[in-house]
Design a protein around this motif. Sequence first.
Motif, PDB file in Angstrom:
ATOM      1  N   PRO A 178      -4.712  30.919  28.169  1.00  0.00           N
ATOM      2  CA  PRO A 178      -4.977  29.988  29.268  1.00  0.00           C
ATOM      3  C   PRO A 178      -5.120  28.574  28.728  1.00  0.00           C
ATOM      4  CG  PRO A 178      -6.327  31.962  29.488  1.00  0.00           C
ATOM      5  CD  PRO A 178      -5.660  32.056  28.149  1.00  0.00           C
ATOM      6  N   GLY A 179      -4.430  27.635  29.334  1.00  0.00           N
ATOM      7  CA  GLY A 179      -4.487  26.258  28.852  1.00  0.00           C
ATOM      8  C   GLY A 179      -3.347  25.881  27.929  1.00  0.00           C
ATOM      9  N   THR A 180      -2.531  26.865  27.516  1.00  0.00           N
ATOM     10  CA  THR A 180      -1.368  26.554  26.683  1.00  0.00           C
ATOM     11  C   THR A 180      -0.340  25.807  27.525  1.00  0.00           C
ATOM     12  OG1 THR A 180      -1.680  28.546  25.345  1.00  0.00           O
ATOM     13  CG2 THR A 180       0.472  27.503  25.242  1.00  0.00           C
ATOM     14  N   GLY A 181       0.075  24.636  27.065  1.00  0.00           N
ATOM     15  CA  GLY A 181       0.990  23.818  27.861  1.00  0.00           C
ATOM     16  C   GLY A 181       0.228  23.185  29.010  1.00  0.00           C
ATOM     17  N   GLY A 182       0.839  23.142  30.173  1.00  0.00           N
ATOM     18  CA  GLY A 182       0.159  22.631  31.347  1.00  0.00           C
ATOM     19  C   GLY A 182       0.167  21.125  31.483  1.00  0.00           C
ATOM     20  N   LEU A 183      -0.688  20.643  32.371  1.00  0.00           N
ATOM     21  CA  LEU A 183      -0.669  19.237  32.767  1.00  0.00           C
ATOM     22  C   LEU A 183      -1.050  18.301  31.624  1.00  0.00           C
ATOM     23  CD1 LEU A 183      -0.130  17.368  35.134  1.00  0.00           C
ATOM     24  CD2 LEU A 183      -2.535  17.594  35.803  1.00  0.00           C
ATOM     25  N   GLN A 184      -1.979  18.719  30.758  1.00  0.00           N
ATOM     26  CA  GLN A 184      -2.386  17.842  29.673  1.00  0.00           C
ATOM     27  C   GLN A 184      -1.217  17.535  28.737  1.00  0.00           C
ATOM     28  OE1 GLN A 184      -5.383  16.273  29.357  1.00  0.00           O
ATOM     29  NE2 GLN A 184      -4.291  15.155  27.755  1.00  0.00           N
ATOM     30  N   LEU A 185      -0.429  18.565  28.414  1.00  0.00           N
ATOM     31  CA  LEU A 185       0.762  18.370  27.587  1.00  0.00           C
ATOM     32  C   LEU A 185       1.752  17.467  28.300  1.00  0.00           C
ATOM     33  CD1 LEU A 185       2.480  19.099  25.091  1.00  0.00           C
ATOM     34  CD2 LEU A 185       3.260  21.133  26.336  1.00  0.00           C
ATOM     35  N   LEU A 194       1.131  15.122  30.601  1.00  0.00           N
ATOM     36  CA  LEU A 194       0.659  13.739  30.637  1.00  0.00           C
ATOM     37  C   LEU A 194       0.847  13.056  29.284  1.00  0.00           C
ATOM     38  CD1 LEU A 194      -2.607  14.093  32.766  1.00  0.00           C
ATOM     39  CD2 LEU A 194      -0.388  13.176  33.469  1.00  0.00           C
ATOM     40  N   THR A 195       0.695  13.812  28.208  1.00  0.00           N
ATOM     41  CA  THR A 195       0.934  13.253  26.874  1.00  0.00           C
ATOM     42  C   THR A 195       2.389  12.824  26.728  1.00  0.00           C
ATOM     43  OG1 THR A 195      -0.796  14.660  25.907  1.00  0.00           O
ATOM     44  CG2 THR A 195       0.817  13.710  24.391  1.00  0.00           C
ATOM     45  N   ALA A 196       3.298  13.676  27.205  1.00  0.00           N
ATOM     46  CA  ALA A 196       4.724  13.344  27.115  1.00  0.00           C
ATOM     47  C   ALA A 196       5.066  12.145  27.987  1.00  0.00           C
ATOM     48  CB  ALA A 196       5.563  14.560  27.535  1.00  0.00           C
ATOM     49  N   VAL A 197       4.518  12.103  29.203  1.00  0.00           N
ATOM     50  CA  VAL A 197       4.772  10.966  30.095  1.00  0.00           C
ATOM     51  C   VAL A 197       4.259   9.677  29.469  1.00  0.00           C
ATOM     52  CG1 VAL A 197       4.179   9.915  32.318  1.00  0.00           C
ATOM     53  CG2 VAL A 197       4.763  12.342  32.209  1.00  0.00           C
ATOM     54  N   ALA A 198       3.057   9.728  28.897  1.00  0.00           N
ATOM     55  CA  ALA A 198       2.484   8.544  28.255  1.00  0.00           C
ATOM     56  C   ALA A 198       3.354   8.073  27.102  1.00  0.00           C
ATOM     57  CB  ALA A 198       1.071   8.850  27.757  1.00  0.00           C
ATOM     58  N   ALA A 199       3.858   9.008  26.308  1.00  0.00           N
ATOM     59  CA  ALA A 199       4.709   8.646  25.167  1.00  0.00           C
ATOM     60  C   ALA A 199       5.982   7.953  25.632  1.00  0.00           C
ATOM     61  CB  ALA A 199       5.058   9.902  24.363  1.00  0.00           C
TER      62      ALA A 199
END
Length: 322
Positions: free
Chosen positions: A243-250, A252-257
Amino acid sequence: MTTQQTLAKPPVLRLRSIPHAGLLTVLVTIVVFASVRTDAFLNPNNLINVARQVSVVAVIAAGLTLLMVAGGMDFSMGGNVAVTTAVAAQMIAHGWSTAATLAVAITLSVLVGLVNGVVVTFTRVAPFVATLATATLLDGVALLVIDGMSISIDDHLSGLGNGKTLGLPNLVYVAVTVLALTAFVMRYTTFGRDAFAIGGNEDVARLSGIDVVRDKLVLYGLAGALSGLAGIMLLSRLAASSPGTGGLQLQLTAVAAVVIGGTSLAGGKGTIGGTVLGVLLLGVVANVLNLLQISSYYQQISVGAVLLVAAMANTLQSLGRR
């Protein structure tokens, strides 16, 4: 302008002529700071670990860059990663072959991307809204697939996730290949030029004879495929889906980059070079904060501040060129 005047050009103006000079300055400053504050940062094992970690984000960011220059957006790529890792982990745990698992997982991720493309293209729902809804749905599906537990794949895919070739992680070679191919497509192919045209003005692109519907479907399908590849890479590195692998946090990191790398949210502008710098900046910042043992409460504040400074630096450089 005479040769003497050119040679006398102020250093600030010369700096503005360097692509992504602002972002490079921020990155170099952080690297120097980290090198002074902690000896562990320049340790080869630490640098290899950073490279392995940013490889997954780099693959997602490559697909997102190509999609965003065409005026699109896919907030579900992180959710697609989560579903891919969950499905692949369950298949391997139930005795499926690695080849069959990879084929099914990538096919599923492409279908998710195409569904996004169909919704965005034919219903006129804003990409942000449509893909954010898909992201929420996919995060729930991923939890259902693994039943909220951690599913281990043991040493399957360990050659990809933890193996090295010529001293570099195999994940880095995958990421570099994806980034290089994406950069080539964007710069030297008709499809890449059409993507920029669609992002610049979709109606004009359509009137110019570009098959906008086809290209947008292909772009979302590619975003899905790269999400699937990133999911396999992440699964191989973690050796489990949890649970938590990938998801929105990953995501948002890509979008920010991608955004701090200079790709326009409005479309029509972006480079893979800028995206690479954005990915490296985020990876280095996260690593430095961990090495300095900064509380997680302050880490988000620090990362946000760095992103803001980097974005401002890129914007000021762009204004200086006008």
